[in-house]
Design an enzyme around this catalytic site. Structure first.
Site, PDB file in Angstrom:
ATOM      1  N   LYS A 199       0.838  -1.208   0.000  1.00 46.83           N
ATOM      2  CA  LYS A 199       0.000   0.000   0.000  1.00 46.83           C
ATOM      3  C   LYS A 199       0.873   1.258   0.000  1.00 46.83           C
ATOM      4  O   LYS A 199       0.655   2.176  -0.777  1.00 46.83           O
ATOM      5  CB  LYS A 199      -0.929   0.025   1.234  1.00 46.83           C
ATOM      6  CG  LYS A 199      -1.883  -1.158   1.320  1.00 46.83           C
ATOM      7  CD  LYS A 199      -2.908  -0.995   2.437  1.00 46.83           C
ATOM      8  CE  LYS A 199      -2.314  -0.936   3.833  1.00 46.83           C
ATOM      9  NZ  LYS A 199      -1.664  -2.188   4.283  1.00 46.83           N
TER      10      LYS A 199
ATOM     11  N   ARG B 247      -9.788   0.454   9.285  1.00 48.59           N
ATOM     12  CA  ARG B 247      -9.239  -0.859   9.593  1.00 48.59           C
ATOM     13  C   ARG B 247     -10.284  -1.756  10.238  1.00 48.59           C
ATOM     14  O   ARG B 247      -9.994  -2.900  10.560  1.00 48.59           O
ATOM     15  CB  ARG B 247      -8.068  -0.704  10.542  1.00 48.59           C
ATOM     16  CG  ARG B 247      -6.712  -0.898   9.854  1.00 48.59           C
ATOM     17  CD  ARG B 247      -5.647  -0.613  10.870  1.00 48.59           C
ATOM     18  NE  ARG B 247      -4.405  -1.278  10.616  1.00 48.59           N
ATOM     19  CZ  ARG B 247      -3.355  -0.695  10.056  1.00 48.59           C
ATOM     20  NH1 ARG B 247      -3.426   0.536   9.615  1.00 48.59           N
ATOM     21  NH2 ARG B 247      -2.230  -1.355   9.931  1.00 48.59           N
TER      22      ARG B 247
ATOM     23  N   ARG C 246      11.875  -5.266   5.026  1.00 50.07           N
ATOM     24  CA  ARG C 246      11.495  -3.876   4.746  1.00 50.07           C
ATOM     25  C   ARG C 246      12.403  -2.874   5.463  1.00 50.07           C
ATOM     26  O   ARG C 246      12.769  -3.063   6.614  1.00 50.07           O
ATOM     27  CB  ARG C 246      10.054  -3.642   5.195  1.00 50.07           C
ATOM     28  CG  ARG C 246       9.625  -2.188   5.103  1.00 50.07           C
ATOM     29  CD  ARG C 246       8.147  -2.040   5.006  1.00 50.07           C
ATOM     30  NE  ARG C 246       7.464  -2.212   6.267  1.00 50.07           N
ATOM     31  CZ  ARG C 246       6.148  -2.047   6.411  1.00 50.07           C
ATOM     32  NH1 ARG C 246       5.404  -1.738   5.361  1.00 50.07           N
ATOM     33  NH2 ARG C 246       5.578  -2.232   7.575  1.00 50.07           N
TER      34      ARG C 246
ATOM     35  N   ARG D 185      11.298  -0.605  10.869  1.00 49.75           N
ATOM     36  CA  ARG D 185      10.177  -0.404  11.789  1.00 49.75           C
ATOM     37  C   ARG D 185      10.258  -1.410  12.928  1.00 49.75           C
ATOM     38  O   ARG D 185      10.525  -2.584  12.694  1.00 49.75           O
ATOM     39  CB  ARG D 185       8.856  -0.581  11.035  1.00 49.75           C
ATOM     40  CG  ARG D 185       8.374   0.713  10.437  1.00 49.75           C
ATOM     41  CD  ARG D 185       7.142   0.536   9.616  1.00 49.75           C
ATOM     42  NE  ARG D 185       6.041  -0.115  10.309  1.00 49.75           N
ATOM     43  CZ  ARG D 185       4.796  -0.141   9.839  1.00 49.75           C
ATOM     44  NH1 ARG D 185       4.520   0.455   8.681  1.00 49.75           N
ATOM     45  NH2 ARG D 185       3.838  -0.748  10.494  1.00 49.75           N
TER      46      ARG D 185
ATOM     47  N   ARG E 242       0.031  -8.883  13.686  1.00 54.88           N
ATOM     48  CA  ARG E 242      -0.604  -7.865  12.829  1.00 54.88           C
ATOM     49  C   ARG E 242      -1.438  -8.522  11.731  1.00 54.88           C
ATOM     50  O   ARG E 242      -2.516  -8.049  11.375  1.00 54.88           O
ATOM     51  CB  ARG E 242       0.469  -6.955  12.206  1.00 54.88           C
ATOM     52  CG  ARG E 242       1.055  -5.965  13.214  1.00 54.88           C
ATOM     53  CD  ARG E 242       2.415  -5.463  12.807  1.00 54.88           C
ATOM     54  NE  ARG E 242       2.416  -4.647  11.624  1.00 54.88           N
ATOM     55  CZ  ARG E 242       3.481  -4.527  10.811  1.00 54.88           C
ATOM     56  NH1 ARG E 242       4.609  -5.186  11.061  1.00 54.88           N
ATOM     57  NH2 ARG E 242       3.414  -3.753   9.769  1.00 54.88           N
TER      58      ARG E 242
HETATM   59  P1  AMP Z   1       0.658   0.693   9.518  1.00 55.70           P
HETATM   60  O1  AMP Z   1       1.781   1.679   9.344  1.00 55.70           O
HETATM   61  O2  AMP Z   1      -0.551   1.035   8.704  1.00 55.70           O
HETATM   62  O3  AMP Z   1       1.104  -0.750   9.321  1.00 55.70           O
HETATM   63  O4  AMP Z   1       0.187   0.810  11.041  1.00 55.70           O
HETATM   64  C1  AMP Z   1       1.079   0.526  12.106  1.00 55.70           C
HETATM   65  C2  AMP Z   1       0.292   0.329  13.403  1.00 55.70           C
HETATM   66  O5  AMP Z   1      -0.417   1.548  13.735  1.00 55.70           O
HETATM   67  C3  AMP Z   1      -0.801  -0.748  13.372  1.00 55.70           C
HETATM   68  O6  AMP Z   1      -0.278  -2.043  13.595  1.00 55.70           O
HETATM   69  C4  AMP Z   1      -1.728  -0.276  14.500  1.00 55.70           C
HETATM   70  O7  AMP Z   1      -1.167  -0.574  15.761  1.00 55.70           O
HETATM   71  C5  AMP Z   1      -1.687   1.240  14.330  1.00 55.70           C
HETATM   72  N1  AMP Z   1      -2.739   1.745  13.411  1.00 55.70           N
HETATM   73  C6  AMP Z   1      -2.567   2.316  12.186  1.00 55.70           C
HETATM   74  N2  AMP Z   1      -3.739   2.655  11.634  1.00 55.70           N
HETATM   75  C7  AMP Z   1      -4.693   2.291  12.518  1.00 55.70           C
HETATM   76  C8  AMP Z   1      -6.117   2.353  12.516  1.00 55.70           C
HETATM   77  N3  AMP Z   1      -6.793   2.842  11.464  1.00 55.70           N
HETATM   78  N4  AMP Z   1      -6.771   1.895  13.620  1.00 55.70           N
HETATM   79  C9  AMP Z   1      -6.108   1.392  14.675  1.00 55.70           C
HETATM   80  N5  AMP Z   1      -4.773   1.291  14.748  1.00 55.70           N
HETATM   81  C10 AMP Z   1      -4.051   1.729  13.664  1.00 55.70           C
END
Ligand code: AMP
Length: 218
Positions: A14, A91, A130, A164, A175
């Site tokens: 994404k 999400r 990554r 990360r 996740r």
């Molecule tokens: P990402 O960078 O999108 O993989 O998000 C990293 C982490 O941020 C996720 O594993 C969640 O802990 C948190 N997170 C990101 N977006 C959301 C969301 N829309 N709702 C809840 N937690 C989120």
């Protein structure tokens, strides 16, 4: 202006696909994960709690993320942009309904939902490899996508890269489990609304970009 949602598990590409739409088509990316990572750098009361939740691979509360998103959307209002890509939001179903309401209040709607589908084994390998430009946050992979010039970011020409914290095998698995349980139901939700299109996230990056541009008609 187009509002586009990307749905796909962590590691489906994404973020990488957002880079293409940002660089070449004037889109703005709203990555809620990125907004949360910024929040963890502040000395706000929530920062250490958010960090803990993210490190465990579960979700922060809807209340918190909805507030962060609403602020971002208000900030972007009336800016000259071709479109917004929602990366990592919604999400779950309650966030999907929240987004509809927020956009409605701004006189907007969701134009496209693009599911980037991909096998679990492939994303595990991707996430383990990554790394990210510390400056502009562009994503790279030891296995699939290195910068064109070694150690120089293709986009901002920075030369500092980072990993990360949540890209380690235990957290990756949790996740992905959370994605299956809470986010995957969005696919049926948007299919019923007839706004979901699917692309094969395991294809080459350029091929996925081409498919996405076709869907967006750009
Ligand atoms: P990402 O960078 O999108 O993989 O998000 C990293 C982490 O941020 C996720 O594993 C969640 O802990 C948190 N997170 C990101 N977006 C959301 C969301 N829309 N709702 C809840 N937690 C989120």
């Amino acid at each position: 202006m187009k509002n586009v949602i990307f749905v796909g598990p962590p590691g489906s590409g994404k973020g990488t696909q957002c880079e293409n739409l940002k660089t070449n088509y004037g889109f703005i990316q709203i990555s809620t994960g990125e907004l949360l990572r910024e929040e963890t750098q502040s000395d706000s009361q929530d920062a250490s709690e958010i960090k803990k939740i993210m490190a465990s691979g579960s979700f922060v509360s809807d209340e918190l993320i909805n507030e962060i998103l609403a602020k971002r959307l208000t900030f972007l209002q009336n800016k000259p942009i071709s479109g917004v890509i929602f990366d990592g939001y919604p999400r779950n179903l309650s966030q999907a309904q929240n987004l509809e309401k927020l956009l409605l209040n701004l006189g907007q709607k969701i134009d496209h939902v693009i599911e980037i589908s991909i096998e679990r084994e492939v994303v595990i390998k991707r996430l383990k490899g990554r790394y990210i430009c510390s400056n502009c946050k562009a994503n790279y992979s030891k296995y699939y996508k290195k910068p064109k010039i070694e150690d120089v970011c293709d986009y901002c020409k920075g030369s500092n890269f980072t990993f990360r914290e949540d890209d380690n095998e235990n957290v990756i698995n949790s996740r992905l489990d959370t994605y299956d349980k809470l986010t995957r139901p969005l696919i049926d939700y948007y299919t019923e609304k007839k706004i979901l299109k699917q692309v094969d996230g395991s294809s080459y990056m350029d091929e996925v970009s081409k498919q996405i541009c076709l869907i967006l008609n750009i």
